[in-house]
Design an enzyme around this catalytic site. Structure first.
Site, PDB file in Angstrom:
ATOM      1  N   ASN A 115      -4.796  21.788  -3.026  1.00 15.42           N
ATOM      2  CA  ASN A 115      -3.739  21.371  -2.458  1.00 15.42           C
ATOM      3  C   ASN A 115      -2.612  21.596  -3.045  1.00 15.42           C
ATOM      4  O   ASN A 115      -2.152  21.317  -4.335  1.00 15.42           O
ATOM      5  CB  ASN A 115      -3.915  19.779  -2.149  1.00 15.42           C
ATOM      6  CG  ASN A 115      -2.535  19.137  -1.648  1.00 15.42           C
ATOM      7  OD1 ASN A 115      -1.658  19.839  -1.270  1.00 15.42           O
ATOM      8  ND2 ASN A 115      -2.721  17.878  -1.417  1.00 15.42           N
ATOM      9  N   ARG A 130      -5.448  22.745   1.533  1.00 17.84           N
ATOM     10  CA  ARG A 130      -4.419  22.060   2.488  1.00 17.84           C
ATOM     11  C   ARG A 130      -3.362  22.874   2.841  1.00 17.84           C
ATOM     12  O   ARG A 130      -2.673  23.626   1.944  1.00 17.84           O
ATOM     13  CB  ARG A 130      -3.935  20.996   1.643  1.00 17.84           C
ATOM     14  CG  ARG A 130      -3.056  20.097   2.573  1.00 17.84           C
ATOM     15  CD  ARG A 130      -2.366  18.603   1.916  1.00 17.84           C
ATOM     16  NE  ARG A 130      -1.726  17.759   2.827  1.00 17.84           N
ATOM     17  CZ  ARG A 130      -1.480  16.649   2.494  1.00 17.84           C
ATOM     18  NH1 ARG A 130      -1.839  16.272   1.476  1.00 17.84           N
ATOM     19  NH2 ARG A 130      -1.149  16.175   3.473  1.00 17.84           N
ATOM     20  N   HIS A 139       0.670  14.839   8.460  1.00 21.70           N
ATOM     21  CA  HIS A 139      -0.276  13.766   7.979  1.00 21.70           C
ATOM     22  C   HIS A 139      -1.629  13.854   8.723  1.00 21.70           C
ATOM     23  O   HIS A 139      -2.511  12.899   8.715  1.00 21.70           O
ATOM     24  CB  HIS A 139       0.063  12.265   7.912  1.00 21.70           C
ATOM     25  CG  HIS A 139       1.278  11.841   6.720  1.00 21.70           C
ATOM     26  ND1 HIS A 139       2.088  11.280   7.230  1.00 21.70           N
ATOM     27  CD2 HIS A 139       1.324  12.378   5.482  1.00 21.70           C
ATOM     28  CE1 HIS A 139       3.042  11.184   5.950  1.00 21.70           C
ATOM     29  NE2 HIS A 139       2.665  11.761   5.203  1.00 21.70           N
ATOM     30  N   HIS A 145       0.046   5.224   8.454  1.00 25.99           N
ATOM     31  CA  HIS A 145       0.049   6.140   6.934  1.00 25.99           C
ATOM     32  C   HIS A 145       1.406   5.871   6.236  1.00 25.99           C
ATOM     33  O   HIS A 145       2.192   6.622   6.566  1.00 25.99           O
ATOM     34  CB  HIS A 145      -0.294   7.612   7.163  1.00 25.99           C
ATOM     35  CG  HIS A 145      -0.415   8.389   5.815  1.00 25.99           C
ATOM     36  ND1 HIS A 145      -1.568   8.911   5.459  1.00 25.99           N
ATOM     37  CD2 HIS A 145       0.673   8.799   4.913  1.00 25.99           C
ATOM     38  CE1 HIS A 145      -1.164   9.405   4.361  1.00 25.99           C
ATOM     39  NE2 HIS A 145       0.175   9.338   4.043  1.00 25.99           N
ATOM     40  N   GLY A 192       5.742   9.304   1.528  1.00 19.57           N
ATOM     41  CA  GLY A 192       6.037   9.798   3.004  1.00 19.57           C
ATOM     42  C   GLY A 192       5.520   9.069   4.037  1.00 19.57           C
ATOM     43  O   GLY A 192       4.137   8.466   3.744  1.00 19.57           O
ATOM     44  N   ARG A 227      13.405   9.315   2.539  1.00 18.54           N
ATOM     45  CA  ARG A 227      13.783  10.215   3.787  1.00 18.54           C
ATOM     46  C   ARG A 227      14.356   9.024   4.751  1.00 18.54           C
ATOM     47  O   ARG A 227      13.781   7.976   4.922  1.00 18.54           O
ATOM     48  CB  ARG A 227      12.732  11.008   4.453  1.00 18.54           C
ATOM     49  CG  ARG A 227      12.315  12.097   3.693  1.00 18.54           C
ATOM     50  CD  ARG A 227      11.267  12.952   4.168  1.00 18.54           C
ATOM     51  NE  ARG A 227       9.991  12.857   3.363  1.00 18.54           N
ATOM     52  CZ  ARG A 227       8.746  13.095   3.342  1.00 18.54           C
ATOM     53  NH1 ARG A 227       8.387  13.529   4.605  1.00 18.54           N
ATOM     54  NH2 ARG A 227       7.896  12.866   2.737  1.00 18.54           N
ATOM     55  N   ILE A 232       1.284   2.442   0.103  1.00 17.59           N
ATOM     56  CA  ILE A 232       1.735   1.214   0.413  1.00 17.59           C
ATOM     57  C   ILE A 232       0.466   0.418   1.614  1.00 17.59           C
ATOM     58  O   ILE A 232       0.452  -0.650   1.362  1.00 17.59           O
ATOM     59  CB  ILE A 232       3.074   1.521   1.444  1.00 17.59           C
ATOM     60  CG1 ILE A 232       4.113   1.932   0.400  1.00 17.59           C
ATOM     61  CG2 ILE A 232       3.492  -0.087   1.850  1.00 17.59           C
ATOM     62  CD1 ILE A 232       5.541   2.496   1.013  1.00 17.59           C
ATOM     63  N   GLY A 233       0.308   1.280   2.482  1.00 18.89           N
ATOM     64  CA  GLY A 233      -0.810   0.516   3.451  1.00 18.89           C
ATOM     65  C   GLY A 233      -1.780   0.179   2.815  1.00 18.89           C
ATOM     66  O   GLY A 233      -2.156  -0.875   3.222  1.00 18.89           O
ATOM     67  N   GLU A 234      -2.175   0.498   1.719  1.00 24.93           N
ATOM     68  CA  GLU A 234      -3.474   0.299   1.070  1.00 24.93           C
ATOM     69  C   GLU A 234      -3.350  -0.910   0.059  1.00 24.93           C
ATOM     70  O   GLU A 234      -4.326  -1.686  -0.087  1.00 24.93           O
ATOM     71  CB  GLU A 234      -4.499   1.343   0.255  1.00 24.93           C
ATOM     72  CG  GLU A 234      -4.937   2.391   1.415  1.00 24.93           C
ATOM     73  CD  GLU A 234      -5.192   3.852   0.668  1.00 24.93           C
ATOM     74  OE1 GLU A 234      -5.485   3.879  -0.559  1.00 24.93           O
ATOM     75  OE2 GLU A 234      -5.194   4.923   1.415  1.00 24.93           O
ATOM     76  N   ASN A 235      -2.211  -0.936  -0.647  1.00 26.31           N
ATOM     77  CA  ASN A 235      -2.073  -1.767  -1.525  1.00 26.31           C
ATOM     78  C   ASN A 235      -0.821  -2.760  -1.561  1.00 26.31           C
ATOM     79  O   ASN A 235      -1.001  -3.824  -2.363  1.00 26.31           O
ATOM     80  CB  ASN A 235      -1.531  -0.684  -2.904  1.00 26.31           C
ATOM     81  CG  ASN A 235      -2.544  -0.016  -3.107  1.00 26.31           C
ATOM     82  OD1 ASN A 235      -3.809  -0.151  -3.425  1.00 26.31           O
ATOM     83  ND2 ASN A 235      -1.863   1.367  -3.266  1.00 26.31           N
ATOM     84  N   GLU A 294      -8.153  12.656   2.101  1.00 24.75           N
ATOM     85  CA  GLU A 294      -7.480  14.088   2.687  1.00 24.75           C
ATOM     86  C   GLU A 294      -8.513  14.935   1.950  1.00 24.75           C
ATOM     87  O   GLU A 294      -9.082  16.109   2.826  1.00 24.75           O
ATOM     88  CB  GLU A 294      -6.121  14.265   2.518  1.00 24.75           C
ATOM     89  CG  GLU A 294      -5.408  13.478   3.547  1.00 24.75           C
ATOM     90  CD  GLU A 294      -3.826  12.855   2.848  1.00 24.75           C
ATOM     91  OE1 GLU A 294      -3.626  12.716   1.477  1.00 24.75           O
ATOM     92  OE2 GLU A 294      -3.067  13.383   3.665  1.00 24.75           O
TER      93      GLU A 294
HETATM   94  P1  AMP Z   1       1.446   7.851  -1.437  1.00 27.02           P
HETATM   95  O1  AMP Z   1       2.353   8.659  -1.171  1.00 27.02           O
HETATM   96  O2  AMP Z   1       0.339   7.453  -0.442  1.00 27.02           O
HETATM   97  O3  AMP Z   1       0.659   8.096  -3.027  1.00 27.02           O
HETATM   98  O4  AMP Z   1       1.978   6.228  -1.888  1.00 27.02           O
HETATM   99  C1  AMP Z   1       2.911   5.974  -3.034  1.00 27.02           C
HETATM  100  C2  AMP Z   1       3.694   4.944  -2.627  1.00 27.02           C
HETATM  101  O5  AMP Z   1       2.922   3.683  -2.639  1.00 27.02           O
HETATM  102  C3  AMP Z   1       4.822   4.304  -4.008  1.00 27.02           C
HETATM  103  O6  AMP Z   1       5.577   5.008  -3.874  1.00 27.02           O
HETATM  104  C4  AMP Z   1       4.602   2.906  -3.838  1.00 27.02           C
HETATM  105  O7  AMP Z   1       5.849   2.646  -2.854  1.00 27.02           O
HETATM  106  C5  AMP Z   1       3.558   2.416  -3.049  1.00 27.02           C
HETATM  107  N1  AMP Z   1       2.556   1.746  -3.844  1.00 27.02           N
HETATM  108  C6  AMP Z   1       1.495   2.250  -4.476  1.00 27.02           C
HETATM  109  N2  AMP Z   1       1.011   1.025  -5.114  1.00 27.02           N
HETATM  110  C7  AMP Z   1       1.525  -0.183  -4.596  1.00 27.02           C
HETATM  111  C8  AMP Z   1       1.175  -1.353  -4.812  1.00 27.02           C
HETATM  112  N3  AMP Z   1       0.248  -1.917  -5.419  1.00 27.02           N
HETATM  113  N4  AMP Z   1       2.017  -2.139  -4.120  1.00 27.02           N
HETATM  114  C9  AMP Z   1       3.168  -1.851  -3.372  1.00 27.02           C
HETATM  115  N5  AMP Z   1       3.282  -0.565  -3.159  1.00 27.02           N
HETATM  116  C10 AMP Z   1       2.481   0.496  -3.816  1.00 27.02           C
END
Ligand code: AMP
Length: 396
Positions: free
Chosen positions: A9, A93, A182, A209, A213, A242, A330-333, A383
């Site tokens: 990637n 990718r 995505h 997602h 981004g 963005r 963000i969605g996962e955490n 991914e």
């Molecule tokens: P990604 O681009 O999928 O790697 O997501 C990165 C973003 O996920 C970070 O900039 C955070 O805003 C968010 N993130 C990661 N961990 C957490 C957490 N434990 N709680 C809230 N937001 C998180």
């Protein structure tokens, strides 16, 4: 001996990699890592599947600073770690497959030439995605290289949903379509949801997602019906830095009245806006939640409001809503953002168990209550596995 699959990637200054063992059931991660700062101060980090660090080193200073040196370093590191086993295929990718590629494709010279034609559609990513294909073709001749596209999943959208209301002949001549991005993440989520909840997967799902981004997609029976990103990855939801969707008239105003040039406008829309621009504090949700500033709250509120509004719009695009999936950083955490988004969607029948929502886990999990009309899932995306599966298929 089981064959190996390498996943690449590549960006403008970094190359992420993952090496998989090609198990018949599903590829299994052996090693993963990153070379970043390729043109400044290149550094190589490698880990095993359990996240134990195996390498953390600078590339030799006498090497030219290039993608070529970075890939050579990676291959040299892999050599003693693969114990004579064969890398059977390489998956890449690639941002853009235009409207042409709805599936991964083995890259031949003819395919490579077509992928180069898409560079104007993704000038910040496409050239860097293609560079390693060219280099590895020289370094590892005969090993199939498979391009996996961020756009491919969205080619399934009905033609109507791919349009902007520009003059049709202009759209067709200039290829100004809503391509969406995505797609590798959505491909993974669609396959995972089918395993976890076949009933929802067969119905109408909105997948969010949400990462640095962010985008969301309407997925009906596993196929994309609509998505928030469009011609570029700027449209749709507000993101870390963005804007997301913005009235194109604002851009005209910036040009005509504020006399901003294209670079200044690009900087404003891509790098200074979104959560960072609204809060004035950070693009990272963790920092916004930790802040007591009213502007941090404003940024989070705008984010969750925009997502809920877009989820409802995506449900309307497929005239149904059975499941909601959260994925990416963000969605996962982020339990706070998820709870807020779901509260804003209560009127559509979304109801989550707040205790389940608060549990921290890297596993897929359902967080809706038994009474919720909508099944709500958190599914960690993968991914790289989607790319590894496609590369493995090319040698099956
Ligand atoms: P990604 O681009 O999928 O790697 O997501 C990165 C973003 O996920 C970070 O900039 C955070 O805003 C968010 N993130 C990661 N961990 C957490 C957490 N434990 N709680 C809230 N937001 C998180």
């Amino acid at each position: 001996m089981k064959e190996l699959i390498l996943v690449i990637n590549a960006g403008s200054s970094s190359i992420k990699f993952q090496l998989f063992e090609n198990e018949p059931s599903d590829p299994i991660t052996l090693y993963k890592g990153l070379i970043d700062g390729i043109y400044v101060d290149p550094k190589f980090v490698a880990k095993d599947a359990a996240d134990n660090k195996l390498a953390d080193e600078k590339l030799p200073a006498d090497l030219p600073k290039s993608h070529d040196s970075a890939l050579r370093h990676l291959l040299a590191w892999l050599q003693p770690h693969i114990h004579g086993r064969k890398i059977a295929a390489i998956g890449h990718r690639v941002l853009h497959g235009g409207l042409k590629y709805s599936e991964p494709v083995v890259v031949t010279p003819e395919v490579f030439a077509i992928l180069e034609e898409f560079i104007p559609l993704g000038p910040l990513h496409q050239p860097h995605n293609l560079t390693p294909i060219r280099i590895l073709n020289d370094l590892m001749p005969g090993v199939p290289q498979v391009a996996c596209f961020d756009t491919a999943f969205h080619t399934a959208q009905p033609d109507l949903h791919k349009l902007y209301a520009l003059p049709l002949e202009f759209t067709e001549k200039e290829h100004i379509y809503r391509y969406g991005f995505h797609g590798l993440s959505y491909t993974y989520i669609a396959s995972a949801l089918e395993e976890l909840d076949a009933k929802s997967a067969a119905g109408h799902t909105v997948v969010c997602h949400l990462g640095n981004g962010s985008s969301a997609s309407a997925v009906k029976g596993g196929k994309c019906q609509a998505t928030t990103m469009g011609f570029t990855a700027l449209e749709g939801l507000p993101m870390g830095t963005r804007t997301g969707s913005i009235d194109a008239g604002v851009v005209l105003h910036l040009m005509n009245n504020l006399k901003m040039d294209a670079q200044q406008i690009e900087d404003l829309l891509y790098k200074k806006s979104g959560l960072l621009g609204l809060s004035g504090i950070s693009s990272d949700m963790r920092e916004l939640h930790a802040s007591t500033s009213p502007r941090a709250k404003l940024a989070v509120d705008f984010f969750t409001y925009s997502i809920s509004r877009n989820v409802a719009s995506l449900a309307a695009s497929m005239q149904g809503f059975d499941a909601l999936v959260f994925t990416a950083g963000i969605g996962e955490n982020d339990n706070i953002a998820r709870a807020d988004i779901c509260a804003r969607l209560k009127w559509l029948g979304v109801e989550i168990d707040l205790a389940a929502n608060n549990i921290r886990s890297g596993e897929p999990r359902k967080i809706s209550t038994a009474n919720s009309k909508i099944a709500v899932w958190i599914i960690p995306t993968n991914e790289e596995l989607v790319i590894a599966r496609a590369a493995a298929n090319s040698v099956a």
